[in-house]
Design a protein around this motif. Structure first.
Motif, PDB file in Angstrom:
ATOM      1  N   TYR A 212       0.835  -1.207   0.000  1.00 48.82           N
ATOM      2  CA  TYR A 212       0.000   0.000   0.000  1.00 48.82           C
ATOM      3  C   TYR A 212       0.872   1.261   0.000  1.00 48.82           C
ATOM      4  O   TYR A 212       0.526   2.259  -0.631  1.00 48.82           O
ATOM      5  CB  TYR A 212      -0.933   0.018   1.214  1.00 48.82           C
ATOM      6  CG  TYR A 212      -2.026  -1.015   1.167  1.00 48.82           C
ATOM      7  CD1 TYR A 212      -3.251  -0.751   0.547  1.00 48.82           C
ATOM      8  CD2 TYR A 212      -1.845  -2.270   1.751  1.00 48.82           C
ATOM      9  CE1 TYR A 212      -4.262  -1.712   0.514  1.00 48.82           C
ATOM     10  CE2 TYR A 212      -2.848  -3.228   1.725  1.00 48.82           C
ATOM     11  CZ  TYR A 212      -4.048  -2.952   1.104  1.00 48.82           C
ATOM     12  OH  TYR A 212      -5.041  -3.899   1.079  1.00 48.82           O
ATOM     13  N   TYR A 213       1.991   1.195   0.717  1.00 48.51           N
ATOM     14  CA  TYR A 213       2.930   2.326   0.734  1.00 48.51           C
ATOM     15  C   TYR A 213       3.466   2.549  -0.691  1.00 48.51           C
ATOM     16  O   TYR A 213       3.491   3.686  -1.187  1.00 48.51           O
ATOM     17  CB  TYR A 213       4.073   2.027   1.709  1.00 48.51           C
ATOM     18  CG  TYR A 213       5.033   3.179   1.940  1.00 48.51           C
ATOM     19  CD1 TYR A 213       4.956   3.938   3.102  1.00 48.51           C
ATOM     20  CD2 TYR A 213       6.026   3.501   1.016  1.00 48.51           C
ATOM     21  CE1 TYR A 213       5.836   4.991   3.339  1.00 48.51           C
ATOM     22  CE2 TYR A 213       6.899   4.542   1.234  1.00 48.51           C
ATOM     23  CZ  TYR A 213       6.799   5.287   2.397  1.00 48.51           C
ATOM     24  OH  TYR A 213       7.674   6.329   2.612  1.00 48.51           O
ATOM     25  N   ALA A 214       3.889   1.460  -1.339  1.00 50.56           N
ATOM     26  CA  ALA A 214       4.428   1.566  -2.697  1.00 50.56           C
ATOM     27  C   ALA A 214       3.378   2.112  -3.663  1.00 50.56           C
ATOM     28  O   ALA A 214       3.680   2.943  -4.527  1.00 50.56           O
ATOM     29  CB  ALA A 214       4.909   0.196  -3.174  1.00 50.56           C
ATOM     30  N   HIS A 215       2.140   1.658  -3.520  1.00 49.28           N
ATOM     31  CA  HIS A 215       1.066   2.101  -4.406  1.00 49.28           C
ATOM     32  C   HIS A 215       0.772   3.583  -4.202  1.00 49.28           C
ATOM     33  O   HIS A 215       0.500   4.323  -5.156  1.00 49.28           O
ATOM     34  CB  HIS A 215      -0.188   1.263  -4.143  1.00 49.28           C
ATOM     35  CG  HIS A 215      -1.284   1.505  -5.132  1.00 49.28           C
ATOM     36  ND1 HIS A 215      -2.358   2.337  -4.873  1.00 49.28           N
ATOM     37  CD2 HIS A 215      -1.477   1.033  -6.393  1.00 49.28           C
ATOM     38  CE1 HIS A 215      -3.152   2.364  -5.924  1.00 49.28           C
ATOM     39  NE2 HIS A 215      -2.651   1.586  -6.849  1.00 49.28           N
ATOM     40  N   ALA A 216       0.833   4.043  -2.933  1.00 48.26           N
ATOM     41  CA  ALA A 216       0.512   5.440  -2.626  1.00 48.26           C
ATOM     42  C   ALA A 216       1.634   6.393  -3.029  1.00 48.26           C
ATOM     43  O   ALA A 216       1.374   7.507  -3.499  1.00 48.26           O
ATOM     44  CB  ALA A 216       0.217   5.595  -1.137  1.00 48.26           C
ATOM     45  N   TYR A 217       2.882   5.965  -2.855  1.00 43.46           N
ATOM     46  CA  TYR A 217       4.004   6.911  -2.985  1.00 43.46           C
ATOM     47  C   TYR A 217       4.992   6.560  -4.093  1.00 43.46           C
ATOM     48  O   TYR A 217       5.947   7.284  -4.325  1.00 43.46           O
ATOM     49  CB  TYR A 217       4.735   7.014  -1.631  1.00 43.46           C
ATOM     50  CG  TYR A 217       3.780   7.399  -0.525  1.00 43.46           C
ATOM     51  CD1 TYR A 217       3.128   8.638  -0.536  1.00 43.46           C
ATOM     52  CD2 TYR A 217       3.453   6.506   0.489  1.00 43.46           C
ATOM     53  CE1 TYR A 217       2.211   8.976   0.438  1.00 43.46           C
ATOM     54  CE2 TYR A 217       2.530   6.845   1.475  1.00 43.46           C
ATOM     55  CZ  TYR A 217       1.921   8.078   1.439  1.00 43.46           C
ATOM     56  OH  TYR A 217       1.000   8.409   2.404  1.00 43.46           O
ATOM     57  N   GLY A 218       4.746   5.469  -4.797  1.00 37.10           N
ATOM     58  CA  GLY A 218       5.627   5.087  -5.890  1.00 37.10           C
ATOM     59  C   GLY A 218       6.791   4.269  -5.355  1.00 37.10           C
ATOM     60  O   GLY A 218       7.274   4.508  -4.260  1.00 37.10           O
ATOM     61  N   GLY A 219       7.221   3.299  -6.123  1.00 35.54           N
ATOM     62  CA  GLY A 219       8.335   2.474  -5.692  1.00 35.54           C
ATOM     63  C   GLY A 219       8.002   1.007  -5.761  1.00 35.54           C
ATOM     64  O   GLY A 219       6.861   0.614  -6.033  1.00 35.54           O
ATOM     65  N   ARG A 220       9.004   0.205  -5.514  1.00 35.39           N
ATOM     66  CA  ARG A 220       8.872  -1.246  -5.610  1.00 35.39           C
ATOM     67  C   ARG A 220       9.510  -1.870  -4.389  1.00 35.39           C
ATOM     68  O   ARG A 220      10.684  -1.653  -4.111  1.00 35.39           O
ATOM     69  CB  ARG A 220       9.558  -1.722  -6.888  1.00 35.39           C
ATOM     70  CG  ARG A 220       9.196  -3.126  -7.281  1.00 35.39           C
ATOM     71  CD  ARG A 220       9.637  -3.389  -8.716  1.00 35.39           C
ATOM     72  NE  ARG A 220       9.429  -4.794  -9.054  1.00 35.39           N
ATOM     73  CZ  ARG A 220      10.266  -5.480  -9.820  1.00 35.39           C
ATOM     74  NH1 ARG A 220      11.345  -4.905 -10.311  1.00 35.39           N
ATOM     75  NH2 ARG A 220      10.013  -6.745 -10.096  1.00 35.39           N
ATOM     76  N   PHE A 221       8.723  -2.624  -3.640  1.00 37.92           N
ATOM     77  CA  PHE A 221       9.214  -3.294  -2.435  1.00 37.92           C
ATOM     78  C   PHE A 221       9.248  -4.798  -2.704  1.00 37.92           C
ATOM     79  O   PHE A 221       8.232  -5.396  -3.055  1.00 37.92           O
ATOM     80  CB  PHE A 221       8.291  -3.003  -1.247  1.00 37.92           C
ATOM     81  CG  PHE A 221       8.454  -1.620  -0.685  1.00 37.92           C
ATOM     82  CD1 PHE A 221       9.088  -1.407   0.541  1.00 37.92           C
ATOM     83  CD2 PHE A 221       7.981  -0.514  -1.374  1.00 37.92           C
ATOM     84  CE1 PHE A 221       9.233  -0.128   1.054  1.00 37.92           C
ATOM     85  CE2 PHE A 221       8.123   0.777  -0.878  1.00 37.92           C
ATOM     86  CZ  PHE A 221       8.755   0.960   0.349  1.00 37.92           C
ATOM     87  N   LEU A 222      10.413  -5.395  -2.556  1.00 39.51           N
ATOM     88  CA  LEU A 222      10.598  -6.828  -2.761  1.00 39.51           C
ATOM     89  C   LEU A 222      10.866  -7.470  -1.405  1.00 39.51           C
ATOM     90  O   LEU A 222      11.503  -6.873  -0.539  1.00 39.51           O
ATOM     91  CB  LEU A 222      11.779  -7.083  -3.700  1.00 39.51           C
ATOM     92  CG  LEU A 222      11.838  -6.204  -4.960  1.00 39.51           C
ATOM     93  CD1 LEU A 222      13.116  -6.452  -5.742  1.00 39.51           C
ATOM     94  CD2 LEU A 222      10.626  -6.467  -5.832  1.00 39.51           C
ATOM     95  N   ALA A 223      10.382  -8.722  -1.229  1.00 41.11           N
ATOM     96  CA  ALA A 223      10.525  -9.369   0.070  1.00 41.11           C
ATOM     97  C   ALA A 223      10.668 -10.871  -0.067  1.00 41.11           C
ATOM     98  O   ALA A 223      10.040 -11.480  -0.938  1.00 41.11           O
ATOM     99  CB  ALA A 223       9.314  -9.046   0.947  1.00 41.11           C
ATOM    100  N   PRO A 224      11.489 -11.496   0.802  1.00 46.42           N
ATOM    101  CA  PRO A 224      11.615 -12.952   0.770  1.00 46.42           C
ATOM    102  C   PRO A 224      10.394 -13.676   1.335  1.00 46.42           C
ATOM    103  O   PRO A 224      10.158 -14.828   1.012  1.00 46.42           O
ATOM    104  CB  PRO A 224      12.862 -13.231   1.619  1.00 46.42           C
ATOM    105  CG  PRO A 224      12.992 -12.045   2.516  1.00 46.42           C
ATOM    106  CD  PRO A 224      12.450 -10.881   1.751  1.00 46.42           C
TER     107      PRO A 224
END
Length: 312
Positions: A212-224
């Motif tokens: 939701y943070y990425a969708h609101a503010y732009g960016g890409r979060f990757l996680a294991p």
């Protein structure tokens, strides 16, 4: 020493006035409503809206992980005595309905995320480390978008008004003041990210909590790990993530406050990327830490993320 009747009368009058005043103050500060919130971030939002009129107890304390939480009998008793219970919803508290049944709860249950369109977890097409079965799972971490937090505040105010009509005007006033703070926070986060080119906005975190943070503010979060910290990171997925970090030269690598740091430390060793610090995804910090409130948490996370990407 003789005390005149007039002086005794004045002293008695003062005593009565002081007693009346202290009783009035006590009446004002004694909470009118007992509320329970499922986890620390939601508890802070309820306190902001409820003010002194609401006594808020939190089930999953700061530093705790609501994904793996197991309620105790004393917490079931606490819920049973509450007039209003707040939960996040979106599948975040898998234990909540069981707890309400155990507590024989008859009061008002408010789902704070009501009205928010759930996002699906990014799944293996994005971070590749959790296995394909996560791609249909809803992401429950809606509070990571400040506009969503404003929806939470509206739902909390409605829930408090329904449980305590006499305090409704105050709850609405508190909610409006807090939404103004959140609007300023949202603007500041957007400003912070505006300095970073879109292509550079890539971050590695412990589990998939920042969609939701990425969708609101732009960016890409990757996680294991997937959206639930109980999910296992596959060896194949972690290896794929390591290759991606090297190929795309991702520099922002974070552990979360609720997560075991060993997997992120392993990824750091294999990629040569030093972890940038700690993010707060599902929990506030303790009172003396960097994220004792929702606003402080969002500011601390944004500062840490943007500084890591910019190499500060």
């Amino acid at each position: 020493m003789h005390t005149s009747p007039r002086r005794s009368f004045i002293a008695a009058a003062i005593g009565i006035a002081v007693l009346a005043s202290s009783t009035a103050v006590q009446a004002q500060t004694t909470p009118a409503l007992k509320a329970v919130a499922s986890f620390s971030i939601l508890g802070d939002l309820v306190r902001q809206v409820g003010g002194d009129r609401v006594a808020v107890e939190v089930l999953v304390a700061p530093g705790g992980d609501a994904h793996v939480f197991q309620p105790t009998p004393s917490q079931a008793k606490l819920v049973g005595q509450a007039q209003v219970v707040f939960s996040n919803g979106l599948g975040f508290e898998g234990w909540m309905s069981r707890l309400l049944n155990t507590a024989r709860y008859k009061g008002r249950h408010v789902v704070a995320s009501q009205g928010i369109q759930p996002q699906q977890a990014e799944g293996d097409h994005d971070h590749g480390a959790t296995g394909g079965h996560h791609h249909e799972e809803n992401d429950p971490h809606a509070w990571q978008s400040v506009p969503n937090a404003m929806v939470y505040v509206g739902n909390i105010a409605k829930g408090l008004c329904a449980a305590d009509a006499a305090g409704c005007e105050g709850y609405q006033r508190n909610a409006a003041a807090y939404v103004a703070q959140l609007q300023a926070l949202d603007a500041d986060i957007r400003t912070a990210w505006s300095r970073i080119p879109a292509a550079q906005r890539k971050v590695i975190t412990s589990h998939d909590a920042f969609g939701y943070y990425a969708h609101a503010y732009g960016g890409r979060f990757l996680a294991p790990q997937g959206v639930n910290t109980e999910s296992e990171a596959s060896a194949k997925g972690v290896a794929q993530l390591v290759r991606q970090i090297k190929k795309e030269q991702i520099k922002a690598l974070f552990v979360e406050s609720i997560s075991d740091p060993r997997l992120i430390a392993q990824i750091g060793r294999e990629t040569g990327v030093k972890p940038s610090g700690e993010l707060f995804s599902d929990s506030l910090s303790a009172a003396g830490g960097p994220a004792p409130s929702y606003v402080a948490m969002m500011r601390a996370n944004t500062t840490a993320l943007t500084q890591a990407i910019l190499g500060h």
